[in-house]
Design a protein around this motif. Structure first.
Motif, short mmCIF file in Angstrom:
data_model
loop_
_atom_site.label_atom_id
_atom_site.label_comp_id
_atom_site.label_asym_id
_atom_site.label_seq_id
_atom_site.Cartn_x
_atom_site.Cartn_y
_atom_site.Cartn_z
N ARG A 1 -24.97 8.77 -55.45
CA ARG A 1 -25.25 9.77 -54.42
C ARG A 1 -25.67 9.09 -53.11
NH1 ARG A 1 -28.53 13.81 -58.52
NH2 ARG A 1 -26.72 15.06 -59.17
N ILE A 2 -26.49 8.06 -53.23
CA ILE A 2 -26.90 7.34 -52.02
C ILE A 2 -25.69 6.70 -51.35
CG2 ILE A 2 -28.21 5.36 -51.17
CD1 ILE A 2 -30.31 5.98 -53.31
N GLY A 3 -24.84 6.06 -52.18
CA GLY A 3 -23.64 5.43 -51.64
C GLY A 3 -22.72 6.44 -50.96
N ALA A 4 -22.57 7.63 -51.55
CA ALA A 4 -21.71 8.65 -50.97
C ALA A 4 -22.25 9.12 -49.62
CB ALA A 4 -21.60 9.84 -51.93
N ILE A 5 -23.56 9.32 -49.54
CA ILE A 5 -24.15 9.76 -48.28
C ILE A 5 -23.97 8.70 -47.21
CG2 ILE A 5 -26.33 10.30 -47.13
CD1 ILE A 5 -27.24 11.67 -49.65
N VAL A 6 -24.23 7.43 -47.57
CA VAL A 6 -24.11 6.34 -46.59
C VAL A 6 -22.68 6.24 -46.08
CG1 VAL A 6 -24.20 3.83 -46.32
CG2 VAL A 6 -26.06 5.02 -47.50
N CYS A 7 -21.70 6.29 -46.98
CA CYS A 7 -20.30 6.19 -46.57
C CYS A 7 -19.90 7.36 -45.67
CB CYS A 7 -19.39 6.14 -47.79
SG CYS A 7 -19.49 4.61 -48.74
N ALA A 8 -20.23 8.57 -46.09
CA ALA A 8 -19.85 9.74 -45.31
C ALA A 8 -20.53 9.75 -43.95
CB ALA A 8 -20.21 11.01 -46.09
N LEU A 9 -21.81 9.44 -43.91
CA LEU A 9 -22.55 9.45 -42.65
C LEU A 9 -22.08 8.35 -41.71
CD1 LEU A 9 -24.81 10.80 -41.05
CD2 LEU A 9 -26.43 9.23 -42.13
N THR A 10 -21.86 7.16 -42.27
CA THR A 10 -21.39 6.04 -41.44
C THR A 10 -20.01 6.33 -40.87
OG1 THR A 10 -22.66 4.48 -42.79
CG2 THR A 10 -20.91 3.57 -41.41
N GLY A 11 -19.10 6.81 -41.71
CA GLY A 11 -17.75 7.11 -41.25
C GLY A 11 -17.75 8.18 -40.18
N LEU A 12 -18.54 9.24 -40.37
CA LEU A 12 -18.60 10.32 -39.39
C LEU A 12 -19.18 9.82 -38.07
CD1 LEU A 12 -18.18 13.32 -38.78
CD2 LEU A 12 -20.50 13.74 -39.64
N ALA A 13 -20.25 9.00 -38.14
CA ALA A 13 -20.90 8.51 -36.92
C ALA A 13 -19.98 7.58 -36.15
CB ALA A 13 -22.20 7.79 -37.28
N PHE A 14 -19.33 6.63 -36.83
CA PHE A 14 -18.42 5.71 -36.13
C PHE A 14 -17.22 6.47 -35.56
CE2 PHE A 14 -20.61 2.14 -38.14
CZ PHE A 14 -20.53 1.18 -37.13
N GLY A 15 -16.73 7.43 -36.30
CA GLY A 15 -15.60 8.21 -35.81
C GLY A 15 -15.96 8.98 -34.54
N LEU A 16 -17.13 9.60 -34.51
CA LEU A 16 -17.56 10.34 -33.32
C LEU A 16 -17.74 9.39 -32.14
CD1 LEU A 16 -20.12 12.85 -34.90
CD2 LEU A 16 -17.85 13.38 -33.98
N LEU A 17 -18.27 8.20 -32.42
CA LEU A 17 -18.45 7.21 -31.35
C LEU A 17 -17.09 6.79 -30.79
CD1 LEU A 17 -20.32 5.35 -29.72
CD2 LEU A 17 -20.13 3.68 -31.57
N ALA A 18 -16.12 6.51 -31.68
CA ALA A 18 -14.78 6.11 -31.22
C ALA A 18 -14.11 7.24 -30.46
CB ALA A 18 -13.94 5.70 -32.43
N TRP A 19 -14.26 8.45 -30.95
CA TRP A 19 -13.66 9.60 -30.26
C TRP A 19 -14.30 9.78 -28.88
CZ3 TRP A 19 -15.56 14.51 -28.77
CH2 TRP A 19 -14.59 15.45 -28.43
N GLY A 20 -15.60 9.49 -28.77
CA GLY A 20 -16.29 9.63 -27.49
C GLY A 20 -15.83 8.63 -26.45
N GLY B 1 -12.79 7.52 -26.25
CA GLY B 1 -11.36 7.69 -26.00
C GLY B 1 -10.46 6.97 -26.95
N ARG B 2 -10.93 6.67 -28.18
CA ARG B 2 -10.07 6.01 -29.17
C ARG B 2 -9.92 6.90 -30.40
NH1 ARG B 2 -9.00 0.63 -28.71
NH2 ARG B 2 -7.47 1.18 -30.30
N PRO B 3 -9.10 7.97 -30.27
CA PRO B 3 -8.93 8.89 -31.42
C PRO B 3 -8.29 8.22 -32.62
CG PRO B 3 -7.38 9.38 -29.67
CD PRO B 3 -8.33 8.39 -29.10
N ASP B 4 -7.49 7.19 -32.41
CA ASP B 4 -6.86 6.50 -33.53
C ASP B 4 -7.91 5.82 -34.42
OD1 ASP B 4 -7.44 4.89 -31.34
OD2 ASP B 4 -5.96 3.38 -31.90
N ILE B 5 -8.87 5.15 -33.76
CA ILE B 5 -9.95 4.51 -34.52
C ILE B 5 -10.84 5.57 -35.17
CG2 ILE B 5 -11.98 3.02 -34.35
CD1 ILE B 5 -10.58 1.49 -32.15
N ALA B 6 -11.04 6.68 -34.44
CA ALA B 6 -11.86 7.76 -35.00
C ALA B 6 -11.25 8.28 -36.29
CB ALA B 6 -11.99 8.89 -33.99
N ASP B 7 -9.93 8.49 -36.32
CA ASP B 7 -9.28 8.97 -37.54
C ASP B 7 -9.47 7.98 -38.69
OD1 ASP B 7 -8.41 11.34 -36.48
OD2 ASP B 7 -6.44 10.55 -35.86
N LEU B 8 -9.34 6.68 -38.37
CA LEU B 8 -9.52 5.66 -39.41
C LEU B 8 -10.96 5.68 -39.96
CD1 LEU B 8 -7.55 2.62 -37.91
CD2 LEU B 8 -6.92 4.02 -39.89
N ALA B 9 -11.93 5.80 -39.06
CA ALA B 9 -13.34 5.81 -39.48
C ALA B 9 -13.64 7.03 -40.34
CB ALA B 9 -14.24 5.78 -38.25
#
Length: 624
Positions: free
Chosen positions: A23-42, A44-52
């Motif tokens: 459960r801890i691992g799932a939260i860390v992965c999901a939160l990290t991926g969402l945060a990096f994706g939002l940062l990349a989208w912010g 102007g790199r939607p391609d990296i956001a999708d990957l994250a």
């Protein structure tokens, strides 16, 4: 306290640790991926956001699929399948942000589940932490520390201040015990020399000696621990019912999703329906509410063996109750002594109690206790013998005597004395006759009175929805009516043997759910036959406790009425959570199918609904 149990307890923490790390691992992965994706989208790199976002979703999806496979192998079908479909479909159509939101909310829901279950089960699992491992035993004039498994009946133990009693036994001296973990009693109870004490109680007074009456594995506390473990593993019928609904709910979800896609030609709408239909923690509302109710019942001195028993307790229609030891104290007391001409009341009691020293019958013990209470000097009879269940014969001071009930003494009395005996017995009284040298010396009248407040407790049960209360007793009908006549019972069934009680329960089940309450070995078959069996666990027989679904650890029925109120409230809260949660999900699915909710919006809306219903289920922990 067996090796099997120890193995289960050792395995349980390992499994819990694996689930916690996952459960801890799932939260860390999901939160990290969402945060990096939002940062990349912010930036102007939607391609990296999708990957994250995709990278954050995949580990959660893998963990979820693994749990689904395990559940399906165990025969469980749950709504987590909808969550997996929603994440997978969102990734396939490029809605990676929606997939990331669902992944984070799913992982967060699992964490909320762990928190809710941990809080709800705190009072019950606390019992496991109190299991003593060692005891101090007297041996050859010295003290030794031994594992509790080595204790055998007859061992003399030293109980220090703060110690938890490792076995059931008899107090030698005086003791002050805290039984709150067992019965919920807030105040310590005093035990005098010769009185029994339950394992699991804590010594809050001076050190005292305890003579072991049972081995550790057979003692009260070990049985309670086993019941708690069974309760923790049990799954409520409501929870299983909710899982069965999952199949229909998923079919509706897929049909609505495919219909939205076919009618609109837009696959995103199908994904939005799946996302908004992802009630990851919703289905947890039922077990959370049930476990919370079990926890609160334990705090009132009522041990519920499983969620199914609590759910059944919340919908009982008929109460079938034993008399002796359940409605009454189970201990007859002397109410009157009738002396024949030339005899003294105290002498009648002294001689009868002297004879009864040879018997272990409950009536005999009550007479001996009454004689001691009156400071009468007892003597041991010569040539004494007991007729099991009827009386005792012997010689005292050279005179032949016998003591017992009417049937036992009838053959020794003249017809006129027998008639006088029958005329002297009021309804509801138990008679003990003393015959000396073939003549009736006197009668001792005894009665087993109702427990304090039993009438108010039965009235409260009626107010909670019990529509019919039936007395089932092995006593004569006139005795039963004399004792319980003021309770307003719907029916009285007397002169019953165990199979008669089973048949009575079977007949009553035709009118609704039946709860049977009893305390003796003869009640055990009826407890099993009922929809819900309740045993008096303080002084009741081990067979009835083993057969029952619920154990009352306090003396009396008031705790059962409390538990019934708790069960009805927990069941009501669980149903509220399911109905409201699924209803709101259904409205959201319709909005998504019509194109009014995008996948990301649907995911956020659904998770708000899920959190709300779980928090609602946790209300079962609080007093009404």
């Amino acid at each position: 306290m067996t090796e099997a149990r120890d193995g289960r307890m050792a395995a349980a923490p390992n499994g819990a640790l694996v689930r916690r790390l996952a459960r801890i691992g799932a939260i860390v992965c999901a939160l990290t991926g969402l945060a990096f994706g939002l940062l990349a989208w912010g930036i102007g790199r939607p391609d990296i956001a999708d990957l994250a976002w995709t990278a954050g979703v995949i580990p959660v999806l893998v963990i979820l699929v693994g749990e689904i496979v395990v559940s399906l192998r165990q025969g469980n079908f749950g709504l987590d399948i909808v969550a997996a479909l929603a994440m997978l479909a969102a990734l396939l159509v490029g809605e990676t942000l929606a997939a990331a939101v669902v992944a984070l909310m799913y992982a967060g829901g699992q964490a909320l589940e762990a928190f809710a279950e941990g809080r709800a089960g705190r009072e019950m699992t606390a019992l496991l932490d109190r299991v003593p491992k060692h005891a101090t035993r007297y041996r050859d004039g010295a003290l030794e520390t031994v594992p509790i498994a080595a204790i055998v009946p007859g061992d003399r133990l030293l109980i220090h201040l703060g110690d938890v009693l490792p076995v059931d036994g008899t107090v030698a001296g005086a003791a002050l015990l805290d039984q709150s973990a067992l019965t919920g009693e807030s105040l310590p109870v005093a035990r005098s020399d010769g009185e029994t004490a339950m394992s699991g109680a804590s010594n809050v007074g001076a050190a005292f000696d305890l003579v072991a009456g049972e081995s550790a594995a057979r003692s009260t506390y070990a049985g309670i621990v086993r019941m708690v473990e069974e309760a923790a593993r049990a799954k409520a019928p409501m929870a299983r019912l909710a899982d069965r609904y999952a199949l229909g709910f998923m079919a509706v979800t897929i049909a609505l999703s495919l219909g939205a896609w076919l009618l609109s030609g837009d696959a995103v709408r199908a994904v939005a329906v799946l996302v908004v239909a992802t009630p990851c923690p919703l289905i947890l509302a039922v077990p959370v509410a049930i476990v919370a109710g079990m926890s609160r019942a334990a705090g009132r001195g009522v041990l519920v063996k499983g969620g199914g028993a609590l759910e059944t307790l919340g919908r009982i229609d008929t109460l079938v109750v034993d008399k002796t030891g359940t409605l009454t104290h189970g201990i007859a007391t002397v109410t009157r002594i009738v002396a024949s001409k030339g005899w003294d009341e105290a002498e009648i009691l002294r001689l009868a109690a002297s004879l009864d020293q040879l018997s272990q019958h409950a009536i005999a013990r009550a007479l001996v206790a009454e004689a001691h209470r009156r400071d009468l000097v007892l003597v041991m009879p010569q040539e004494g013998r007991e007729v099991a269940g009827e009386g005792v014969e012997g010689t005292i001071d050279g005179r032949a005597m016998l003591v017992g009930g009417r049937q036992h003494v009838a053959s020794a009395l003249a017809p006129d004395e027998l008639a006088a005996l029958d005329a002297a017995v009021p309804a509801g009284a138990l008679i003990v006759a003393l015959v000396v040298e073939g003549r009736l010396a006197g009668l001792i009248l005894m009665q087993d009175g109702l427990r304090d407040g039993v009438g108010a407790t039965l009235a409260r049960m009626r107010a909670l929805g019990v529509g019919r209360i039936v007395l089932a007793t092995g006593d004569r009908r006139d005795v039963a009516l004399a004792v319980t006549g003021d309770l307003g019972l719907d029916a009285v069934a007397a002169d019953l043997v165990p199979q008669d009680k089973v048949a009575l329960v079977g007949r009553e089940k035709a009118g609704g759910s039946v709860m049977m309450v009893g305390d003796g070995v003869n009640d055990a078959p009826a407890l099993v036959a009922a929809d819900l069996g309740v045993a008096m666990g303080v002084e009741g027989a081990a067979a009835s406790a083993e057969a029952a679904d619920i154990i009352l650890l306090r003396d009396g029925l008031d705790g059962l009425a409390d538990a019934m109120a708790i069960a009805r409230r927990s069941r009501r809260i669980a149903l509220q959570s399911v109905v409201v949660g699924l209803g709101l999900s259904g409205l959201g699915m319709l909005a998504a199918a019509a194109g009014y909710l995008a996948p990301v919006q649907g995911a956020l809306l659904q998770e708000l609904i899920d959190v709300a219903v779980i928090l609602n289920a946790l209300r079962a922990l609080r007093p009404a």
